[in-house]
Enzyme design. Structure first.
Site, PDB file in Angstrom:
ATOM      1  N   CYS A 128       0.862  -1.180   0.000  1.00  0.00           N
ATOM      2  CA  CYS A 128       0.000   0.000   0.000  1.00  0.00           C
ATOM      3  C   CYS A 128       0.898   1.229   0.000  1.00  0.00           C
ATOM      4  CB  CYS A 128      -0.904   0.006   1.233  1.00  0.00           C
ATOM      5  SG  CYS A 128      -2.262   1.192   1.088  1.00  0.00           S
ATOM      6  N   CYS A 130      -0.026   4.213   1.695  1.00  0.00           N
ATOM      7  CA  CYS A 130      -0.348   5.204   2.740  1.00  0.00           C
ATOM      8  C   CYS A 130       0.768   5.409   3.746  1.00  0.00           C
ATOM      9  CB  CYS A 130      -1.664   4.862   3.440  1.00  0.00           C
ATOM     10  SG  CYS A 130      -1.631   3.320   4.353  1.00  0.00           S
ATOM     11  N   CYS A 138      -3.718   6.290   0.263  1.00  0.00           N
ATOM     12  CA  CYS A 138      -3.226   4.997  -0.222  1.00  0.00           C
ATOM     13  C   CYS A 138      -2.856   5.045  -1.704  1.00  0.00           C
ATOM     14  CB  CYS A 138      -4.262   3.905   0.023  1.00  0.00           C
ATOM     15  SG  CYS A 138      -4.697   3.734   1.761  1.00  0.00           S
ATOM     16  N   LYS A 203     -12.403  -4.811   1.983  1.00  0.00           N
ATOM     17  CA  LYS A 203     -11.842  -3.957   3.033  1.00  0.00           C
ATOM     18  C   LYS A 203     -12.745  -2.739   3.182  1.00  0.00           C
ATOM     19  CE  LYS A 203      -7.855  -1.217   4.369  1.00  0.00           C
ATOM     20  NZ  LYS A 203      -6.434  -0.909   4.146  1.00  0.00           N
ATOM     21  N   ARG A 213      -3.211   3.825  12.489  1.00  0.00           N
ATOM     22  CA  ARG A 213      -2.658   5.014  11.829  1.00  0.00           C
ATOM     23  C   ARG A 213      -1.606   5.679  12.696  1.00  0.00           C
ATOM     24  NH1 ARG A 213      -8.141   6.521   8.650  1.00  0.00           N
ATOM     25  NH2 ARG A 213      -8.100   4.561   7.509  1.00  0.00           N
ATOM     26  N   ARG A 225     -10.814   7.952   3.413  1.00  0.00           N
ATOM     27  CA  ARG A 225     -10.618   6.871   2.451  1.00  0.00           C
ATOM     28  C   ARG A 225     -11.934   6.321   1.891  1.00  0.00           C
ATOM     29  NH1 ARG A 225      -5.380   6.699   3.779  1.00  0.00           N
ATOM     30  NH2 ARG A 225      -4.569   5.768   5.697  1.00  0.00           N
ATOM     31  N   GLU A 241     -16.552  -7.759  -4.989  1.00  0.00           N
ATOM     32  CA  GLU A 241     -15.118  -7.437  -4.828  1.00  0.00           C
ATOM     33  C   GLU A 241     -14.289  -8.724  -4.793  1.00  0.00           C
ATOM     34  OE1 GLU A 241     -13.044  -5.028  -4.721  1.00  0.00           O
ATOM     35  OE2 GLU A 241     -14.099  -3.167  -4.288  1.00  0.00           O
ATOM     36  N   LYS A 256     -11.984  -7.525   6.069  1.00  0.00           N
ATOM     37  CA  LYS A 256     -11.367  -6.663   7.065  1.00  0.00           C
ATOM     38  C   LYS A 256     -12.245  -5.446   7.314  1.00  0.00           C
ATOM     39  CE  LYS A 256      -7.475  -3.639   7.491  1.00  0.00           C
ATOM     40  NZ  LYS A 256      -6.399  -2.962   6.846  1.00  0.00           N
ATOM     41  N   SER A 282      -6.598  -3.083  14.298  1.00  0.00           N
ATOM     42  CA  SER A 282      -6.060  -2.379  15.463  1.00  0.00           C
ATOM     43  C   SER A 282      -7.143  -1.972  16.461  1.00  0.00           C
ATOM     44  CB  SER A 282      -5.278  -1.146  14.988  1.00  0.00           C
ATOM     45  OG  SER A 282      -6.096  -0.306  14.192  1.00  0.00           O
ATOM     46  N   TYR A 321      -3.040  -8.940  16.103  1.00  0.00           N
ATOM     47  CA  TYR A 321      -1.981  -8.459  16.992  1.00  0.00           C
ATOM     48  C   TYR A 321      -1.897  -9.325  18.244  1.00  0.00           C
ATOM     49  CZ  TYR A 321      -2.516  -4.651  13.765  1.00  0.00           C
ATOM     50  OH  TYR A 321      -2.595  -3.931  12.600  1.00  0.00           O
TER      51      TYR A 321
HETATM   52  C1  PBG Z   1      -3.048   0.236   4.723  1.00  0.00           C
HETATM   53  C2  PBG Z   1      -3.629  -0.562   5.811  1.00  0.00           C
HETATM   54  C3  PBG Z   1      -4.438  -0.148   6.885  1.00  0.00           C
HETATM   55  C4  PBG Z   1      -4.626  -1.271   7.677  1.00  0.00           C
HETATM   56  C5  PBG Z   1      -3.975  -2.331   7.062  1.00  0.00           C
HETATM   57  N1  PBG Z   1      -3.378  -1.872   5.900  1.00  0.00           N
HETATM   58  C6  PBG Z   1      -4.935   1.180   7.261  1.00  0.00           C
HETATM   59  C7  PBG Z   1      -5.966   1.850   6.475  1.00  0.00           C
HETATM   60  O1  PBG Z   1      -6.465   1.362   5.475  1.00  0.00           O
HETATM   61  O2  PBG Z   1      -6.284   2.970   6.860  1.00  0.00           O
HETATM   62  C8  PBG Z   1      -5.376  -1.304   8.973  1.00  0.00           C
HETATM   63  C9  PBG Z   1      -4.929  -2.340   9.918  1.00  0.00           C
HETATM   64  C10 PBG Z   1      -5.382  -2.144  11.315  1.00  0.00           C
HETATM   65  O3  PBG Z   1      -6.155  -1.244  11.650  1.00  0.00           O
HETATM   66  O4  PBG Z   1      -4.929  -2.944  12.145  1.00  0.00           O
HETATM   67  N2  PBG Z   1      -3.932   0.763   3.813  1.00  0.00           N
END
Ligand code: PBG
Length: 331
Positions: A128, A130, A138, A203, A213, A225, A241, A256, A282, A321
């Site tokens: 990615c 970002c 991204c 996603k 972030r 986004r 998708e 996700k 996260s 995690y």
């Molecule tokens: C990159 C990406 C993100 C996450 C995984 N790859 C952040 C986003 O899309 O803003 C999020 C992972 C997480 O929150 O643990 N684009």
């Protein structure tokens, strides 16, 4: 009414509680099990040496320099974790995310270091822009919009450079259209036909990425986004998708976040029967950590309950995690 009377009148053909009486009985009839080899551990690789900096919103998660990343992978391996997912935190960011395909950037260096120190650990890399762009989006910005096709070109460069460093799996997480096919084709043309693609297929535009972030220093500096990630209200669209990513050559598809999208996970698994990953993101992790720190819930039970639910809903792979803690808890 005395108890003997009530027993006599109650005629049950099936007593469900019989199978819940003892721990051994419950284990015997248990439908869903977790094992450490289905967990994939995300790691945030930064520049420098000897760096091990805790992410304040994600207790137990660190920004790690390459040497510390290798130590973390060795520790995880000894607990039964067999795959990791790498994110990069470069010092240098620019408008087009060119550090994402620098062969000496943190991710590429970490792939090589892990592969030489612990060769039997599977290394996946997040693809990615970002974390690499100064604006935090991204993709490449043209006329104030994230522009799809120029972004795909950059993602292809990043994926090829991860494969060249030795990644087993590349995992595009950007949600641009056509990136899976473009990456697959470029990998094949360069002799990386054995590098697998795990597509972040469904996603969502989720509030639960907040702590990430901070961990990856990747918050967008303007806007959000929503023009590339999926609307949380949509389920059928997730199937489209996923279908498209499979058609373009994805080997593994992902949903996700995980817990708020268990229905989507089940539909994806049932519809396609593909190796399906779910990312416990996260915010899902930080919620449990925060509540546990306040003494509001039993962290170990809540963690295993969430992971079991994700598995029960259809995930073959859980990106979390909690991978190391969960591996220790079920050992
Ligand atoms: C990159 C990406 C993100 C996450 C995984 N790859 C952040 C986003 O899309 O803003 C999020 C992972 C997480 O929150 O643990 N684009």
């Amino acid at each position: 009414m005395n108890p003997t009377q009530s027993q006599a009148t109650l005629k049950l053909t099936r007593r469900m509680r019989r199978l819940r009486r003892t721990d051994a009985m419950r284990a015997l009839v248990r439908e869903t099990r977790l094992s450490p080899d289905m967990f994939m551990l995300p790691l945030f690789v930064c520049e420098g040496r000897g760096v091990r900096r805790e992410v304040s919103s994600m207790p137990g998660v660190f920004n790690l320099s390459v040497d510390e990343t290798v130590k973390e992978v060795e520790g995880a391996r000894s607990e039964g974790i067999r795959s990791v997912l790498l994110f990069g935190l470069p010092d240098h960011k620019d408008g087009v995310g060119s550090a994402s395909y620098d062969p000496n950037a943190p991710v590429q260096s970490a792939v090589r270091a892990i592969k030489s120190a612990v060769p039997d650990v599977l290394v996946a890399t997040d693809v990615c822009l970002c974390e690499y762009t100064d604006h935090g989006h991204c993709g490449v910005i043209i006329d104030n919009e994230v522009s799809n096709d120029p972004t795909v070109e950059q993602l292809v460069r990043a994926a090829v450079s991860h494969a060249a460093a030795g990644a087993d799996v590349v995992a595009p997480s950007d949600m641009m259209d056509g990136r899976v096919g473009a990456i697959r084709q470029a990998l094949d043309e360069r002799g990386f036909e054995n590098t697998a693609v795990m597509a972040y297929a469904a996603k969502y535009w989720s509030a639960f990425y907040g702590p990430f972030r901070e961990a990856a220093d990747s918050a967008p500096k303007f806007g959000d986004r929503a023009s590339y990630q999926m609307d949380p209200a949509n389920g059928d669209e997730a199937l489209r998708e996923v279908a498209q990513d499979i058609e373009e050559g994805a080997d593994i598809v992902m949903v996700k976040p995980a817990l708020p999208y268990l229905d989507v996970l089940t539909r994806v698994k049932m519809e396609f029967g593909y190796p399906t990953a779910a990312y416990q993101v996260s915010g899902e992790y930080s919620m449990l950590k925060a509540a546990a720190r306040n003494g509001w819930l039993d962290e170990k039970r809540a963690m295993l309950e969430c992971l079991t639910a994700i598995r029960r809903a259809g995930a073959d792979i859980i990106i979390t995690y909690y991978a190391r803690e969960a591996a220790r808890a079920i050992a």
